[in-house]
Structure formats: structure tokens, C-alpha cells
Design a protein around this motif. Structure first.
Motif, short mmCIF file in Angstrom:
data_model
loop_
_atom_site.label_atom_id
_atom_site.label_comp_id
_atom_site.label_asym_id
_atom_site.label_seq_id
_atom_site.Cartn_x
_atom_site.Cartn_y
_atom_site.Cartn_z
N HIS A 1 0.82 -1.22 0.00
CA HIS A 1 0.00 0.00 0.00
C HIS A 1 0.86 1.27 0.00
N ARG A 2 1.87 1.30 0.88
CA ARG A 2 2.70 2.51 0.94
C ARG A 2 3.48 2.68 -0.38
N HIS B 1 -6.81 2.79 0.91
CA HIS B 1 -5.92 1.78 1.49
C HIS B 1 -6.15 1.67 3.00
N VAL C 1 -4.02 -7.65 -0.64
CA VAL C 1 -2.58 -7.72 -0.89
C VAL C 1 -1.88 -8.52 0.19
N GLU D 1 -3.75 11.56 -5.09
CA GLU D 1 -2.80 10.79 -4.27
C GLU D 1 -3.40 10.40 -2.93
N VAL E 1 -5.91 7.54 -2.72
CA VAL E 1 -5.31 6.21 -2.66
C VAL E 1 -5.00 5.85 -1.20
N ARG E 2 -4.43 6.83 -0.49
CA ARG E 2 -4.15 6.60 0.93
C ARG E 2 -5.43 6.29 1.69
N GLU F 1 -7.37 -1.38 5.41
CA GLU F 1 -6.55 -1.85 6.53
C GLU F 1 -7.35 -1.81 7.84
N GLN G 1 2.43 1.81 -3.42
CA GLN G 1 1.51 2.37 -4.42
C GLN G 1 1.25 3.85 -4.16
N GLU G 2 1.19 4.22 -2.88
CA GLU G 2 0.93 5.64 -2.56
C GLU G 2 2.11 6.51 -3.02
#
Lengths: 217, 247
Positions: free
Chosen positions: A192-193, B157, B62, B150, B153-154, B161, A195-196
Motif C-alpha cells: 500500500h505505501r 488503502h 494484498v 494521491e 489512494v491513501r 486496513e 503504491q501511494e
């Protein structure tokens, strides 16, 4: 996920009823991860600054020669490929540039996957579309995807500029003998990090391409 | 080059403050809905790649060993309201990434209560959705389109999580207890949201989170299929609402 909150709730199992503590814990976790992401972003952009500049200059030359950008990736990286194609063709400012994601057409993807195998879904499309002035840009977090390596090899054979975005230590895309001319790496072991930070690299690269085109015209 | 770099390399870490608490609440709500068998429908009219990314995160984690969860992308070319109306069932989730003034999204979110779905609206910019227009609004103040993209996306994600952290707390994922208080307004048929399916004279078939039912519409202007009404004791008590008109 490395964080588990079990240790905070030693006696709960199915009997927990007050969500207040969990919500506070989740918010704290979100803040921590947010800061980690910001830190990796800054580190990646700083370490990659010179390479971003060099890559953007080479890409701008290709665009000026009539080249097009082909993007590709698997899973979340396929959506990154789509996002980048969208950014180049429909930019918030600057010049619109020809770009297309090879993962977007499900008829082509399933035809190739079914008939010749998934390892060839991108390389086969480059055989059909590629020209020497074009740019092949692939996204992976591991840097090891076979269908990306096949596509980069085909692109290289045709004289295309090959650009890769990778994670971890770069993987095969950054290893010796790679067909990837410019591999930008977000050095982390969290998908995830990575892709960020790749999203940030994409934006920095796009902005630098625009800058290079503006200063040369 | 230096100038260009500054365009995108701006500080982004300050945004997290309110977003962290909103993410926590939304994640717990998602985990509850998923635990009860709900499906998440993801849509983003202007940025279909973001909707695709959210769906693939939940369907194909993932991290090995994490549960695959049912998440679907609404095709960007689809009529969002019609597509979701046909597909969602009570208990589902509708997650949208969109500007506050996207008309299809406004229309979709207005129907959330009648459809019985949990709504999550992620976006950015100075203009925010009207208060109460979604169960969860996760909003960034930035007007910079690249920065917003950007940070989206964070955000998704982290949503994934945190949702999986919630699965470690099964006691908190049980359905909310039924309200049994006799004077409770929520449960007293004070005004339940419903969407009109068909109309026959003074009677209409409507859709509510509890299923389809026939109601009397003689007290209001004649509604049309797709209109939203409030139902009280078997009667529609508000005129059909139009986009931009208060519910």
C-alpha cells in the motif's frame, strides 16, 4: 498487516460491546500510517529527483517525435496504469498527450489471456501497436511480474523508451540486464505505501514532462 | 525543474486530523456490513480507476490470509442510479469517490436510506456534500487535483486496513440492538424514507429497507416512479422531491 490490536483487549473475544476504544485505536493507527506514507513519499521523491528529471526529458523527446505512451500493470497497478493514461490525456493543466492503458480493454485482455496466456497480455498488444518513438510504462509493486517483463522486452526490441515503477528493492525490473531503461523505485515493503508513493512519482514525472515540453517549444 | 517539483511535492501530512476519525467510523461500519453479508458497490464517475482500485483491494487482498470481501465496481458508463437501484439490497454499502456537486452521485446518495444501504462519500475541495447526504463523508480540503488523487489512494488503502482490524473484534460487529422504546421516534413510523416503484391512482408501490409495500399517496402531489417520499402509517406524507430541493 503488522499491527494487531489484540493485545489491547486481552479478555474480549466475542463479548466486546464498547466500540469507543477501538475507534480511538483505529484513528491513531490511521494517523501513524498517514505519516509513514508522507515520509516515504518525501524520501522517494527526493531520492528520485534526478532520475525523474532525466526520464521526463527522454519522454518529452518521444512525445515531440509523435510518440505515444502505453501503460500497464496488474491489479491495483492496472488501476495506476489507467490513472496515468487519464492524467496524460486529460490533464488538469498543460498539454494533453496521447496515452492509453493496455489493461483497460477487457475484450483484448480476456482474448489474449485465454488464447496465448496471461504472461503475454501486454507484450502482444505492444506487438500490434508499438512504434519506435513510443513509451512503455509499467507498474508493479514487486518489480517481478512476468507479463510486465515480457512487455518491457518487446518494447525494448522495438526501440521504445521503457519506464518502470517498482517497489521493495526494485525486483527484476531494476536488476542487471533489465529491459527497463528507467526504473523508479519506492523503497518499502508495504504494497500500500509503495503504491501511494508511486502515485506521487507519477505526478512528479507528469509535471516534469509538461515542464520539459513547455521549455522546449 | 525546481518550480515544477514544487507543484506536486507539497506537504500533505496535515490533512489527516479529521480524516482519521472519519476513517475509523467508516471502517467499523464497513466491517459490520460485510460481517452481515453485505456487498460494497464502488463508483467514481470522473475517476473510474479509483473505483476499480477500491474494489480490487477488497476482493483480492494484498496481504495473504486476509478475507476476500465482496466489492464491485459500478461501470463508469452506467446510469449510476438505475444500475444501483437494480443491484443493491438492504445491508449493502455504496462507496463513491466524487465531487460534491456530481448530480448522479447526489441522486444516488439521497436514495441510500430508502434502499437500506450504508453510504460512504469520499472527495476533496472547498465545496462539501450537504450535511447528512451520506452516512460517512471523508473529505479533504485540498483544491489541488493531483494531491487529492494521491490522498484518495491513501484513504481507501487505510479504509481496507482498518476494516480488517475491525474483524479482530467480533463482539463489535454484531448488529445494533433493536430499539424497543415505545416512544422512540426512529421506530415509530414517524416518517420512513421510500422510493416509488409504480403508481396506480391513489396507491403506490414503494421500496423501503424493509421490503416493498403499498401505500396511499392521496395526500401528496402525484408521484412518479423513482421519486422519494416519506411514509407515515401507510400514507406518503411529503411531496416527491426533486434534485436540489430539500427532502
Amino acid at each position: 498487516m503488522p499491527e494487531t490490536t489484540d493485545f489491547l483487549y486481552p479478555f474480549i473475544e466475542g463479548d466486546e460491546t464498547d466500540s469507543g476504544t477501538l475507534l480511538e485505536d483505529l484513528a491513531r493507527s490511521a494517523e501513524g500510517k498517514w505519516l509513514q506514507s508522507s515520509a516515504l513519499r518525501e524520501a522517494t521523491l527526493t531520492q528520485s529527483a534526478a532520475q525523474v528529471h532525466a526520464t521526463a526529458t527522454a519522454m518529452a523527446e518521444r512525445f515531440q517525435a509523435g510518440g505515444r505512451l502505453f501503460t500497464f500493470g496488474n491489479g491495483g497497478s492496472a488501476t495506476d496504469a489507467e490513472a496515468v493514461a487519464h492524467l496524460y490525456t486529460q490533464p488538469p493543466w498543460g498539454r494533453a498527450l496521447p496515452a492509453r492503458s493496455l489493461a483497460e480493454d477487457q475484450a483484448v485482455m480476456t482474448a489474449l489471456g485465454n488464447d496465448v496466456g496471461f504472461d503475454l497480455v501486454f507484450s502482444r498488444q505492444l506487438i500490434a501497436h508499438g512504434r519506435a518513438h513510443d513509451i512503455a510504462m509499467g507498474f508493479s509493486t514487486s518489480g517481478n511480474s512476468e507479463n510486465l517483463m515480457r512487455a518491457f522486452a518487446e518494447a525494448r526490441k522495438q526501440g521504445m523508451l521503457t519506464v518502470g515503477l517498482s517497489g521493495y528493492d526494485g525486483g527484476r525490473m531494476a536488476a542487471e540486464g533489465t529491459p527497463v531503461a528507467e526504473c523508479l523505485v519506492a523503497r518499502s515493503d508495504s504494497v500500500h505505501r509503495i503504491q501511494e508513493s508511486q502515485a506521487a512519482l507519477n505526478h512528479a514525472l507528469w509535471a516534469a514532462v509538461q515542464e520539459a515540453l513547455a521549455s522546449s517549444s | 525543474m525546481a518550480d515544477t517539483k514544487q507543484v506536486t511535492v507539497t506537504a500533505v501530512s496535515d490533512e489527516v486530523g479529521g480524516v482519521a476519525a472519519d476513517l475509523a467510523r467508516a471502517s467499523l461500519a464497513l466491517a459490520r456490513r460485510f460481517s452481515a453479508g453485505g456487498t460494497m458497490w464502488c463508483a467514481s464517475p470522473n475517476w473510474p480507476f479509483h473505483a476499480h482500485h477500491v474494489a480490487v483491494e477488497f476482493v483480492h487482498p494484498v496481504i495473504m490470509g486476509k478475507r476476500a470481501l465482496p466489492a464491485v465496481t459500478v461501470p463508469p458508463a452506467a446510469d449510476m442510479v438505475a444500475s444501483l437501484r437494480a443491484s443493491v439490497v438492504p445491508g449493502d454499502i455504496v462507496l463513491v469517490l466524487a465531487d460534491a456537486d456530481d448530480p448522479a452521485v447526489v441522486e444516488t446518495m439521497r436514495r441510500g436510506a430508502a434502499w437500506g444501504v450504508e453510504t460512504v462519500w469520499i472527495g476533496a475541495g472547498g465545496r462539501r456534500p450537504e450535511p447528512g447526504s451520506a452516512n460517512h463523508v471523508i473529505w479533504l480540503d485540498t483544491e489541488n487535483a493531483l494531491q487529492a488523487s494521491e490522498l484518495f489512494v491513501r484513504i481507501y488503502h487505510l479504509l481496507w486496513e482498518l476494516t480488517h482490524v475491525c474483524f479482530e473484534h467480533p463482539g463489535l460487529l454484531k448488529p445494533e440492538p433493536e430499539c424497543t422504546d415505545e416512544v422512540c421516534i426512529t421506530c415509530s413510523d414517524e416518517g420512513r424514507p421510500a422510493e416509488v416503484v409504480s403508481v396506480d391512482g391513489d396507491e403506490a408501490l414503494v421500496r423501503t429497507p424493509d421490503g416493498h409495500e403499498h401505500i396511499d399517496v392521496s395526500l401528496i402531489d402525484p408521484p412518479a416512479p423513482g421519486d422519494l417520499v416519506l411514509v407515515h402509517a401507510g400514507f406518503a406524507i411529503t411531496a416527491p422531491t426533486q434534485p436540489g430541493r430539500p427532502v
